[in-house]
Design an enzyme around this catalytic site. Structure first.
Site, short mmCIF file in Angstrom:
data_model
loop_
_atom_site.label_atom_id
_atom_site.label_comp_id
_atom_site.label_asym_id
_atom_site.label_seq_id
_atom_site.Cartn_x
_atom_site.Cartn_y
_atom_site.Cartn_z
N CYS A 82 -115.33 -48.02 -10.75
CA CYS A 82 -115.67 -48.74 -11.98
C CYS A 82 -116.16 -50.17 -11.83
O CYS A 82 -117.06 -50.57 -12.57
CB CYS A 82 -114.47 -48.69 -12.92
SG CYS A 82 -114.17 -47.01 -13.47
N LYS B 68 -113.91 -54.07 -22.61
CA LYS B 68 -113.60 -53.26 -21.42
C LYS B 68 -114.49 -53.68 -20.23
O LYS B 68 -114.01 -53.89 -19.11
CB LYS B 68 -113.79 -51.77 -21.74
CG LYS B 68 -113.69 -50.84 -20.56
CD LYS B 68 -112.32 -50.87 -19.91
CE LYS B 68 -112.39 -50.32 -18.51
NZ LYS B 68 -111.14 -50.32 -17.80
N GLU C 150 -109.67 -47.58 -21.56
CA GLU C 150 -108.47 -47.45 -20.73
C GLU C 150 -108.45 -48.55 -19.68
O GLU C 150 -109.46 -48.80 -19.03
CB GLU C 150 -108.46 -46.06 -20.07
CG GLU C 150 -107.23 -45.78 -19.27
CD GLU C 150 -105.96 -46.11 -20.05
OE1 GLU C 150 -105.74 -45.55 -21.13
OE2 GLU C 150 -105.20 -47.00 -19.59
P1 NAD Z 1 -113.69 -38.41 -13.27
O1 NAD Z 1 -115.01 -38.15 -12.66
O2 NAD Z 1 -112.46 -38.40 -12.42
O3 NAD Z 1 -113.43 -37.35 -14.45
C1 NAD Z 1 -114.37 -37.00 -15.41
C2 NAD Z 1 -114.27 -35.51 -15.68
O4 NAD Z 1 -115.10 -35.18 -16.80
C3 NAD Z 1 -114.74 -34.62 -14.53
O5 NAD Z 1 -113.69 -33.78 -14.11
C4 NAD Z 1 -115.92 -33.82 -15.14
O6 NAD Z 1 -115.98 -32.48 -14.67
C5 NAD Z 1 -115.58 -33.85 -16.62
N1 NAD Z 1 -116.73 -33.61 -17.49
C6 NAD Z 1 -117.97 -34.19 -17.44
N2 NAD Z 1 -118.74 -33.72 -18.45
C7 NAD Z 1 -117.98 -32.83 -19.14
C8 NAD Z 1 -118.22 -32.02 -20.30
N3 NAD Z 1 -119.39 -32.07 -20.94
N4 NAD Z 1 -117.25 -31.23 -20.72
C9 NAD Z 1 -116.05 -31.18 -20.09
N5 NAD Z 1 -115.75 -31.93 -19.00
C10 NAD Z 1 -116.72 -32.75 -18.54
O7 NAD Z 1 -113.82 -39.80 -14.03
P2 NAD Z 1 -112.65 -40.85 -14.36
O8 NAD Z 1 -112.36 -41.70 -13.18
O9 NAD Z 1 -111.53 -40.13 -15.04
O10 NAD Z 1 -113.40 -41.78 -15.41
C11 NAD Z 1 -113.69 -41.33 -16.71
C12 NAD Z 1 -114.11 -42.52 -17.56
O11 NAD Z 1 -113.03 -43.45 -17.66
C13 NAD Z 1 -115.29 -43.31 -16.99
O12 NAD Z 1 -116.06 -43.79 -18.06
C14 NAD Z 1 -114.61 -44.48 -16.31
O13 NAD Z 1 -115.46 -45.63 -16.27
C15 NAD Z 1 -113.43 -44.75 -17.20
N6 NAD Z 1 -112.28 -45.37 -16.54
C16 NAD Z 1 -111.88 -44.96 -15.31
C17 NAD Z 1 -110.74 -45.52 -14.73
C18 NAD Z 1 -110.26 -45.10 -13.37
O14 NAD Z 1 -109.33 -45.72 -12.88
N7 NAD Z 1 -110.80 -44.08 -12.75
C19 NAD Z 1 -110.00 -46.47 -15.44
C20 NAD Z 1 -110.44 -46.85 -16.71
C21 NAD Z 1 -111.57 -46.28 -17.25
C1 UGA Z 2 -109.76 -51.39 -12.12
C2 UGA Z 2 -109.03 -52.29 -13.14
O1 UGA Z 2 -107.98 -52.99 -12.47
C3 UGA Z 2 -108.43 -51.45 -14.27
O2 UGA Z 2 -107.85 -52.30 -15.25
C4 UGA Z 2 -109.55 -50.62 -14.91
O3 UGA Z 2 -109.03 -49.78 -15.92
C5 UGA Z 2 -110.22 -49.77 -13.85
O4 UGA Z 2 -110.75 -50.64 -12.80
C6 UGA Z 2 -111.40 -49.00 -14.36
O5 UGA Z 2 -111.99 -49.36 -15.34
O6 UGA Z 2 -111.70 -48.04 -13.65
P1 UGA Z 2 -109.05 -49.81 -10.13
O7 UGA Z 2 -110.48 -49.89 -9.76
O8 UGA Z 2 -108.41 -48.47 -10.24
O9 UGA Z 2 -108.80 -50.53 -11.54
O10 UGA Z 2 -108.18 -50.64 -9.08
P2 UGA Z 2 -107.95 -52.21 -8.84
O11 UGA Z 2 -106.53 -52.43 -8.58
O12 UGA Z 2 -108.56 -53.03 -9.90
O13 UGA Z 2 -108.74 -52.46 -7.49
C7 UGA Z 2 -110.16 -52.41 -7.43
C8 UGA Z 2 -110.62 -52.84 -6.05
O14 UGA Z 2 -110.41 -54.24 -5.86
C9 UGA Z 2 -109.88 -52.14 -4.92
O15 UGA Z 2 -110.77 -51.82 -3.89
C10 UGA Z 2 -108.89 -53.20 -4.47
O16 UGA Z 2 -108.49 -53.03 -3.14
C11 UGA Z 2 -109.70 -54.45 -4.67
N1 UGA Z 2 -108.87 -55.65 -4.80
C12 UGA Z 2 -108.03 -55.79 -5.86
C13 UGA Z 2 -108.96 -56.65 -3.85
O17 UGA Z 2 -109.73 -56.54 -2.90
N2 UGA Z 2 -108.18 -57.77 -3.99
C14 UGA Z 2 -107.33 -57.93 -5.04
O18 UGA Z 2 -106.66 -58.99 -5.11
C15 UGA Z 2 -107.25 -56.92 -6.00
#
Ligand code: NAD
Ligand code: UGA
Length: 463
Positions: free
Chosen positions: A277, A221, A162
């Site tokens: 992340c 990713k 994602e």
């Molecule tokens: P999060 O902590 O918000 O959510 C994860 C959820 O999974 C929690 O609510 C937890 O209770 C649940 N969980 C864990 N083990 C479980 C199980 N065995 N059965 C059922 N539920 C279970 O995490 P997130 O931010 O949504 O990130 C999830 C993944 O996506 C990570 O690998 C992260 O790196 C990736 N990711 C996150 C973002 C982001 O913006 N947060 C963007 C892209 C990718």
């Molecule tokens: C980032 C990536 O942008 C997503 O594509 C990815 O899916 C996600 O991580 C993930 O894998 O979790 P996110 O961390 O939600 O998304 O937010 P960003 O907009 O990337 O910002 C990350 C950090 O960098 C923030 O603290 C932001 O303030 C900082 N940032 C961003 C800066 O300091 N300067 C910039 O120009 C841009």
């Protein structure tokens, strides 16, 4: 094969919004999001959409359209797995805090638990989709856990990382730059890829759906996040040079960003990147490189993290030095606790680390953030274990009103780029502060001329 029933394990920042959009766009597919966290599920089911567990612009509108129609939130993980023909694993993959790879490798225990649960419960063939961010070759590990079941059920594993960013999750999901799907090159693998392509193709143009082998997808990713974070660390490195030379980082960003080969995005200097992340994924990339004996590759990417740590620390030091090398007993207002604007997520937020350094100097901190709750601020500080919870309670207050947070403060630090900060009545804030009143703008969002005219001592990152 046409997918009719999707289950997503993990109702977090990715699972919740992603599945809400899939459900909205595919009314004929039942989508059930499950989680072991009962409180989270009951918040997703709450009738008051303002109490959803995460804040994202546009999220409540999407949830309100699909929830109860073909979008469901439940704690019954087994039932949802059993009914699904496609299962997304969207659980957290934090940095390991113990054992081999401690503080670097991704902790895959939650992912493995999901695979084991799927293996135990499934009685019909399933497509298992890795939505969580995982180290390259994890699909192989999942496949081996699943194929040990011996009950004749066949599994296809796809990688579908994602790319949404928090704060813009819904628009990113509705209009993604690309959808990446990695799968096996066998006939069954290609069928599985096609089934997932068909889900996204309901609203994403076909040319934006990219299919690759599983390993390229998993690695892409990590690399995408590493490149984005690297740009932030690069511009932050330049911000320090700007301060030393009299250049203005905002002008430098604009000048270089107009080069179409560089582009304007991710060139905003800041107090440091945060979020769940960037750091985790780069550390994981560094760990993978080290595992393969690629020391130079590992060192190259590790520098992105070191620069980020330096940026947070030098900002706190700037506050300390400007306030005559002592902040003990002085009130410092922190505006913004989330790691970026338009989210209530505080994971790895720079604010936590800046506050921690100031608290170590015995400063009194007043925090205001439009979307972060008091319990979260204390949980973040207590988690660091720099001080006892009692000490944090003594030194920190969380305010619901920014003007109250700034009242009688020596300094205000802007740590999140919330738009509302720009439209505050800064004259009123100045009038109620102790003099000389300072503003430390860690996001370079305020107007220097306006603040200096009022009488503030104004420090801006990179200027
Ligand atoms: P999060 O902590 O918000 O959510 C994860 C959820 O999974 C929690 O609510 C937890 O209770 C649940 N969980 C864990 N083990 C479980 C199980 N065995 N059965 C059922 N539920 C279970 O995490 P997130 O931010 O949504 O990130 C999830 C993944 O996506 C990570 O690998 C992260 O790196 C990736 N990711 C996150 C973002 C982001 O913006 N947060 C963007 C892209 C990718
Ligand atoms: C980032 C990536 O942008 C997503 O594509 C990815 O899916 C996600 O991580 C993930 O894998 O979790 P996110 O961390 O939600 O998304 O937010 P960003 O907009 O990337 O910002 C990350 C950090 O960098 C923030 O603290 C932001 O303030 C900082 N940032 C961003 C800066 O300091 N300067 C910039 O120009 C841009």
């Amino acid at each position: 094969m046409q997918v009719k029933n999707i289950c997503c394990i993990g109702a977090g920042y990715v699972g919740g919004p992603t599945m809400a959009v899939i459900a909205q766009k595919c009314p004929d597919i039942d989508v059930t999001v499950v989680d072991i966290n009962e409180q989270r599920i009951s918040q997703w089911n709450a009738s008051d959409l303002d109490t959803l567990p995460i804040y994202e612009p546009g999220l409540k509108e999407v949830v309100s359209q699909a929830r109860g129609r073909n979008l469901f939130f439940s704690t019954d993980v087994d039932a949802a797995i059993a009914a699904a023909d496609m299962i997304f694993i969207s659980v957290n993959t934090p940095t390991k805090t113990y054992g081999k790879g401690k503080n670097m490798a991704a902790d895959l225990k939650f992912v493995e638990l999901c695979a084991r649960q799927i293996a135990r419960v499934a009685t019909s063939d399933k497509i298992v989709v890795e939505k969580s961010t995982l180290p390259v070759r994890t699909a192989q590990a999942i496949k081996s856990v699943l194929s040990e079941t011996g009950n004749g059920v066949e599994f296809q594993i796809l990688s579908n990382p994602e790319f949404l960013a928090e704060g813009t999750a819904i628009s990113d999901l509705l209009r993604p730059d690309r959808i990446l799907i990695g799968g096996e090159t066998s006939e069954k693998g290609e069928e599985a890829i096609q089934a997932l392509v068909d889900v996204y193709a309901r609203w994403v143009p076909k040319e934006n759906i990219l299919t690759t082998n599983v390993w390229s997808s998993e690695l892409s990713k990590l690399v995408a996040n590493a490149f984005l974070a690297q740009r932030v660390s690069s511009i932050n490195a330049i911000s320090e040079l700007c301060e030393a030379t009299g250049a203005d980082v905002r002008e430098v960003s604009k000048a270089i960003g107009m080069d179409s080969r560089i582009g304007p995005k991710f060139l905003q200097a800041s107090v440091g990147f945060g979020g769940s992340c960037f750091q985790k994924d780069i550390l994981n990339l560094v760990y993978i490189a080290k595992t393969f004996g690629l020391a130079e590759v590992a060192d190259y990417w590790e520098q992105v993290i070191l620069m980020n740590d330096h940026q947070k620390s030098r900002f706190a030091t700037k506050i300390l030095e400007t306030l005559y090398n002592t902040v003990s007993g002085k009130k410092i207002a922190i505006l913004g606790w989330a790691f970026k604007k338009d989210t209530n997520d505080t994971r790895e937020s720079a604010a936590i680390y800046v506050a921690d350094e100031l608290l170590e100097e015995r400063a009194s901190i007043a925090v205001y953030d439009p979307k972060v709750k008091e319990e979260r601020v204390f949980a973040d500080l207590n988690y660091l274990e720099s001080r006892s919870a009692e000490e944090n309670k003594e030194l920190v207050e969380v305010q619901n009103d920014p003007y109250e947070a700034c009242k009688d403060a020596h300094a205000v630090a802007i740590l999140t780029e919330w738009d509302e900060f720009k439209s505050y009545d800064w004259q009123a804030i100045y009038d109620n502060m102790l003099k000389p009143a300072c503003v430390f703008d860690g996001r370079a969002i305020l107007d220097r001329a306006q603040l200096e005219k009022i009488g503030f001592k104004y420090y801006c990152i990179g200027n």
